[in-house]
Scaffold this motif. Structure first.
Motif, PDB file in Angstrom:
ATOM      1  N   HIS A  50       0.667  -1.418   0.113  1.00 22.40           N
ATOM      2  CA  HIS A  50      -0.028   0.104  -0.169  1.00 22.40           C
ATOM      3  C   HIS A  50       0.848   1.205  -0.131  1.00 22.40           C
ATOM      4  CE1 HIS A  50      -3.867   1.753   1.819  1.00 22.40           C
ATOM      5  NE2 HIS A  50      -3.479   2.795   0.852  1.00 22.40           N
ATOM      6  N   HIS A  52       1.228   5.177  -2.210  1.00 17.26           N
ATOM      7  CA  HIS A  52       0.665   6.009  -3.225  1.00 17.26           C
ATOM      8  C   HIS A  52       1.867   7.138  -3.637  1.00 17.26           C
ATOM      9  CE1 HIS A  52      -3.430   5.644  -1.919  1.00 17.26           C
ATOM     10  NE2 HIS A  52      -2.869   5.134  -0.565  1.00 17.26           N
ATOM     11  N   LYS A 134      -9.365  -0.684  -5.845  1.00 18.10           N
ATOM     12  CA  LYS A 134      -9.471   0.081  -4.749  1.00 18.10           C
ATOM     13  C   LYS A 134     -11.051   0.660  -4.892  1.00 18.10           C
ATOM     14  CE  LYS A 134      -7.758   2.799  -0.985  1.00 18.10           C
ATOM     15  NZ  LYS A 134      -6.386   3.391  -0.763  1.00 18.10           N
ATOM     16  N   HIS A 231      -5.717  -0.995   5.389  1.00 19.09           N
ATOM     17  CA  HIS A 231      -5.445  -0.140   6.471  1.00 19.09           C
ATOM     18  C   HIS A 231      -6.458  -0.383   7.489  1.00 19.09           C
ATOM     19  CE1 HIS A 231      -7.938   2.849   4.592  1.00 19.09           C
ATOM     20  NE2 HIS A 231      -7.050   3.455   3.971  1.00 19.09           N
ATOM     21  N   ASP A 302       0.675   2.544   3.747  1.00 23.98           N
ATOM     22  CA  ASP A 302      -0.145   3.764   3.174  1.00 23.98           C
ATOM     23  C   ASP A 302       0.972   4.912   2.800  1.00 23.98           C
ATOM     24  OD1 ASP A 302      -2.304   5.243   2.197  1.00 23.98           O
ATOM     25  OD2 ASP A 302      -3.562   4.890   3.912  1.00 23.98           O
TER      26      ASP A 302
HETATM   27 ZN   LIG Z   1      -3.857   4.778   0.896  1.00 25.70          ZN
END
Ligand SMILES: [Zn+2]
Length: 443
Positions: A50, A52, A134, A231, A302
């Protein structure tokens, strides 16, 4: 450390980027290069499920963030891509940008926000090697607009789940938070002049996550779609996971390192703003328990390479997320292995083996068996080092672990037979990382 086999003493033969042999230690292999692990443990390379990328520096993130991740033993980095249109134009561009810059392998998850994206799902599986999608339950309405995301309502989620199930071998990744309830809790906190990290958490209590997990699992069962909760942050959410597990069997669950270490009282304040929000000590300890008993399968971070300047605005406007990939493994070794008795076998499962299986990368990745990619990390379990963001090579300029001493650090990272990091120095070439097409058998 070989998942399914446990800790074995062995010499690892590597040829053409793959594990070619597992031999008794001391056996002489004809080799161009010999690396002595010096009695340290070798784990399968960490797969970050995970992150970004392209949200810090749009293009250079593929270089800086994969380089930073390699310091932490990451050998494959999943990043979420999202756009308000089809992925056909975006995919080749992002693939090229990744492959010309990345230090480790990269794979994509796509966000599903539009009906037309659902209609074109087949191409994602067959042409782009993407089999995980997602669903942003949390970003409807105002919060969605702030993030530039059209969140998914239950109708889109239902249709998307149907389509993922229809394709087979795919998984729906769900950001589970009930933003409609959250939106009713915010105004009073804002009106009271609150501008602190705990206020963000109070506006998004654990039950709002639990409710949405319940709904996602329900629609997953209805459509036959495998659901992976991204998460997981709360004890309330974990309780729902356990109920479903008992009644219906395994549901996939990820948590992130910050929920295992930080609470809403974190001294980092706004820098530690995340969605879902940080919670209480009892939530944190419940998540460790969930890892131990197998209710939680993977740990990610994340990772978003925001900077301090971006983060240090009003808590209500500060962008959620912060960097984490580089310290993923060290946190699990320090806080898990050393402090809470989490076994190395378990750590290899949650950082690599399970992730590879859930996202169709196994057995190419996620293991050190013969035939697998030679992705590995050598860890010195006793090495203690202080985290300093300036040494982490990220586009971001902070870490929520700044100044903390973590025990257990990677000393070598190898991607497909290529040493990328050695003794804390990046040695691997930029652009060595490949985009990884996931296994998919046309149905
Ligand atoms: Zn995320």
């Amino acid at each position: 450390m070989i998942p399914t086999q446990g800790i074995v003493e062995a010499a690892l033969g590597i040829k053409d980027g793959k594990v070619a042999a597992l031999l008794d230690p001391g056996v002489d292999l004809p080799a161009g290069k010999v690396i002595d692990a010096g009695g340290n443990h070798i784990l399968p390379g960490v797969i970050e499920p995970h992150s970004h990328l392209a949200l810090g520096n749009r293009v250079e993130d593929f270089a800086t963030e994969t380089k930073s991740a390699a310091l932490g033993g990451v050998t494959t980095m999943f990043t979420y891509l999202r756009r308000q249109g089809l992925y056909d134009e975006m995919f080749p561009v992002m693939k090229e940008e990744a492959e010309s810059r990345a230090y480790v392998d990269v794979a994509f998850h796509f966000g599903l926000m539009l009906s037309e994206q659902v209609d074109h799902l087949r191409r994602c599986f067959e042409d782009y090697g993407v089999s995980s999608f997602k669903f942003f339950m949390a970003y409807k309405g105002e919060e969605g607009r702030a993030m530039g995301i059209i969140g998914c309502d239950d109708g889109l989620m239902y249709r998307g789940f149907q389509q993922v199930a229809h394709m087979g071998q795919g998984v729906a990744c769900v950001h589970a938070e009930n933003v409609e309830i959250i939106d009713t809790l915010k105004p009073a906190l804002r009106a009271a002049g609150r501008d602190d990290l705990a206020a963000w958490s109070e506006a998004r209590p654990g039950f709002t996550e639990a409710e949405s997990i319940q709904r996602a699992f329900f629609l997953g069962r209805e459509t036959g779609c495998p659901v992976y909760i991204v998460h997981l942050s709360s004890a309330a959410g974990l309780e729902i996971v356990r109920e479903w597990r008992q009644k219906e069997g395994v549901r996939y669950v990820e948590t992130c390192t910050h929920y295992l270490t930080h609470t809403l009282r974190a001294k980092e304040g706004k820098l530690a703003k995340a969605n879902p929000a940080l919670r209480h000590e009892q939530d944190r300890e419940a998540l460790w328990q969930g890892l131990k008993d197998g209710s939680i399968h993977t740990v990610g971070t994340d990772h978003v390479p925001f900077t301090k300047t971006q983060k240090m605005v009003s808590i209500w406007d500060s962008p959620p997320g912060f960097p984490g990939s580089t310290t993923l493994l060290q946190v699990l070794l320090s806080e898990g292995y050393h402090k809470r008795g989490l076994s190395l076998e378990k750590i290899a499962e949650i950082t690599s083996f399970n992730t590879a299986r859930i996202f169709n990368l196994y057995p190419r990745k996620g293991t050190l068996q013969v035939g697998a990619d030679a992705d590995l990390v050598i860890v010195d379990l006793e090495l203690e080092r202080q985290v300093q963001a300036k040494n982490l090579l990220s586009y971001s300029d902070f870490s929520i672990y700044e100044g903390e001493i973590l025990k257990g650090w990677p000393i070598l990272t190898m991607v497909r037979g290529q040493v990328v990091m050695e003794k804390g120095e990046i040695v691997g070439p930029r652009g060595f990382g490949r985009y990884i097409y996931r296994n998919y058998t046309r149905g």
